[in-house]
Design a protein around this motif. Structure first.
Motif, mmCIF file in Angstrom:
data_model
loop_
_atom_site.group_PDB
_atom_site.id
_atom_site.type_symbol
_atom_site.label_atom_id
_atom_site.label_comp_id
_atom_site.label_asym_id
_atom_site.label_seq_id
_atom_site.Cartn_x
_atom_site.Cartn_y
_atom_site.Cartn_z
ATOM 1 N N ASP A 192 0.649 -1.430 0.165
ATOM 2 C CA ASP A 192 0.106 -0.315 -0.306
ATOM 3 C C ASP A 192 0.879 1.351 0.012
ATOM 4 O O ASP A 192 0.491 2.009 0.370
ATOM 5 N N GLU A 193 2.394 1.161 -0.673
ATOM 6 C CA GLU A 193 3.433 2.574 -0.610
ATOM 7 C C GLU A 193 2.853 3.182 -1.909
ATOM 8 O O GLU A 193 4.029 2.504 -2.142
ATOM 9 N N PHE A 194 2.543 3.517 -2.549
ATOM 10 C CA PHE A 194 2.303 3.914 -3.874
ATOM 11 C C PHE A 194 2.129 5.004 -4.647
ATOM 12 O O PHE A 194 3.312 5.853 -5.097
ATOM 13 N N LEU A 195 1.680 5.402 -4.025
ATOM 14 C CA LEU A 195 0.651 7.217 -4.726
ATOM 15 C C LEU A 195 1.057 7.727 -3.969
ATOM 16 O O LEU A 195 1.143 9.198 -4.397
ATOM 17 N N LEU A 196 1.706 8.441 -2.824
ATOM 18 C CA LEU A 196 2.332 9.908 -2.370
ATOM 19 C C LEU A 196 3.434 9.372 -2.649
ATOM 20 O O LEU A 196 4.648 9.029 -2.827
ATOM 21 N N ASP A 197 4.096 10.783 -2.503
ATOM 22 C CA ASP A 197 5.528 11.267 -3.031
ATOM 23 C C ASP A 197 6.758 10.309 -1.987
ATOM 24 O O ASP A 197 7.435 10.012 -2.650
ATOM 25 N N CYS A 198 6.209 10.320 -0.514
ATOM 26 C CA CYS A 198 7.212 9.752 0.182
ATOM 27 C C CYS A 198 6.796 8.221 -0.308
ATOM 28 O O CYS A 198 8.418 7.803 0.030
ATOM 29 N N ASP A 199 6.431 7.861 -0.589
ATOM 30 C CA ASP A 199 6.223 6.355 -0.698
ATOM 31 C C ASP A 199 7.194 7.077 -2.164
ATOM 32 O O ASP A 199 8.426 5.200 -2.080
ATOM 33 N N VAL A 200 7.392 7.081 -3.056
ATOM 34 C CA VAL A 200 7.813 6.640 -4.297
ATOM 35 C C VAL A 200 9.481 6.706 -4.256
ATOM 36 O O VAL A 200 10.013 6.040 -4.305
ATOM 37 N N ARG A 201 9.303 8.015 -3.081
ATOM 38 C CA ARG A 201 11.160 8.066 -2.274
ATOM 39 C C ARG A 201 11.675 6.791 -2.114
ATOM 40 O O ARG A 201 12.271 6.194 -2.577
ATOM 41 N N LEU A 202 10.762 6.600 -0.793
ATOM 42 C CA LEU A 202 10.558 5.099 -0.601
ATOM 43 C C LEU A 202 11.375 3.815 -1.733
ATOM 44 O O LEU A 202 12.588 3.321 -1.115
ATOM 45 N N ARG A 203 10.970 4.404 -2.371
ATOM 46 C CA ARG A 203 11.185 2.345 -3.525
ATOM 47 C C ARG A 203 11.208 3.047 -4.445
ATOM 48 O O ARG A 203 10.669 2.612 -5.768
ATOM 49 N N LYS A 204 12.214 4.232 -4.734
ATOM 50 C CA LYS A 204 12.255 4.783 -5.674
ATOM 51 C C LYS A 204 13.284 3.325 -7.057
ATOM 52 O O LYS A 204 13.327 3.577 -8.383
ATOM 53 N N GLY A 205 14.035 2.454 -6.287
ATOM 54 C CA GLY A 205 14.246 1.939 -6.654
ATOM 55 C C GLY A 205 13.945 0.914 -8.399
ATOM 56 O O GLY A 205 13.565 0.454 -8.650
ATOM 57 N N GLU A 206 12.845 0.357 -7.350
ATOM 58 C CA GLU A 206 11.211 -0.452 -7.788
ATOM 59 C C GLU A 206 10.864 0.479 -9.012
ATOM 60 O O GLU A 206 10.998 -0.042 -9.705
ATOM 61 N N VAL A 207 10.829 1.769 -8.547
ATOM 62 C CA VAL A 207 9.570 2.300 -9.251
ATOM 63 C C VAL A 207 10.032 2.447 -10.647
ATOM 64 O O VAL A 207 9.518 3.172 -11.586
ATOM 65 N N GLU A 208 11.788 3.231 -10.714
ATOM 66 C CA GLU A 208 13.112 3.671 -11.717
ATOM 67 C C GLU A 208 12.631 1.494 -12.369
ATOM 68 O O GLU A 208 12.724 2.160 -13.253
ATOM 69 N N ARG A 209 12.847 0.461 -12.114
ATOM 70 C CA ARG A 209 12.648 -0.639 -12.403
ATOM 71 C C ARG A 209 11.783 -0.859 -13.691
ATOM 72 O O ARG A 209 11.978 -1.481 -14.543
ATOM 73 N N LEU A 210 10.867 -0.558 -12.544
ATOM 74 C CA LEU A 210 9.771 -0.691 -13.639
ATOM 75 C C LEU A 210 9.119 0.183 -14.585
ATOM 76 O O LEU A 210 8.330 -0.226 -15.303
ATOM 77 N N GLY A 211 9.811 1.568 -14.309
ATOM 78 C CA GLY A 211 9.875 2.560 -15.682
ATOM 79 C C GLY A 211 8.724 3.485 -15.236
ATOM 80 O O GLY A 211 8.130 3.652 -16.228
ATOM 81 N N LEU A 212 8.414 3.093 -14.452
ATOM 82 C CA LEU A 212 7.078 4.030 -13.173
ATOM 83 C C LEU A 212 8.022 5.233 -13.362
ATOM 84 O O LEU A 212 7.903 6.038 -12.220
#
Length: 178
Positions: free
Chosen positions: A158-178
């Motif tokens: 459940d950590e995806f839509l908030l800016d802090c979530d994206v920062r915390l999961r930056k590696g995953e978000v970048e790997r997936l191209g999101l």
């Protein structure tokens, strides 16, 4: 943010959440994927296959592919989690591409949904997308709960839509191209 932007982000969340969930599932011990469990569907395997089958059904409706209910009825369940994961990623990428191609006005456009004996029912694209996301979240939650009874710790979903979530999961978000 408007509704279209939100739906696009939800399509990205689908990819991200499925990626996290499947990475946990791929770590299961032999027999845990197909083991009988208490839930709406009787196993992690059956639940994940159901999510994909319904995604493919609604993708056909949204893309006006013409397959109709057969997209679900003729779905052949996957026995191995890695092949199921690959098929889910492909469906998630199709959904992202579909959402990226939409305009705000497309959300009100109706496409035909094949409801078998209930007939061919036109539904708004925005409503279909909302339904798909709710469906997937609902059943991912069931898999998440089932993982609690396995050798693998359920992942954070459940950590995806908030800016802090994206920062915390930056590696995953970048790997997936999101």
């Amino acid at each position: 943010m408007n509704l279209l932007d939100h739906l696009r982000r939800m399509a990205g969340n689908n990819l991200w959440s499925n990626d996290r969930l499947y990475r946990a599932v791929l770590s299961l011990q032999p027999g845990e994927f197909e083991a009988e469990r208490t839930s709406f569907f009787p196993s992690i395997k059956a639940t994940l296959n159901h999510i994909l089958a319904v995604d493919l059904l609604y993708l056909d409706f949204l893309e006006e592919g013409g397959i109709g209910a057969a997209a679900h009825d003729n779905f052949v369940p996957f026995d191995e989690p890695d092949a199921l994961f690959a098929a889910q990623v492909a469906a998630d990428r199709r959904l992202i591409a579909f959402c990226e191609g939409l305009s705000q006005g497309d959300l009100e456009r109706r496409v035909i949904t094949d409801r078998r004996e209930d007939g061919m029912i036109p539904e708004r694209i925005g409503d279909i997308l909302g339904h798909v996301f709710l469906h997937d979240i609902h059943h991912r939650g069931q898999v998440h709960a089932m993982l609690s009874g396995t050798s693998v710790k359920p992942p954070q979903l459940d950590e995806f839509l908030l800016d802090c979530d994206v920062r915390l999961r930056k590696g995953e978000v970048e790997r997936l191209g999101l």
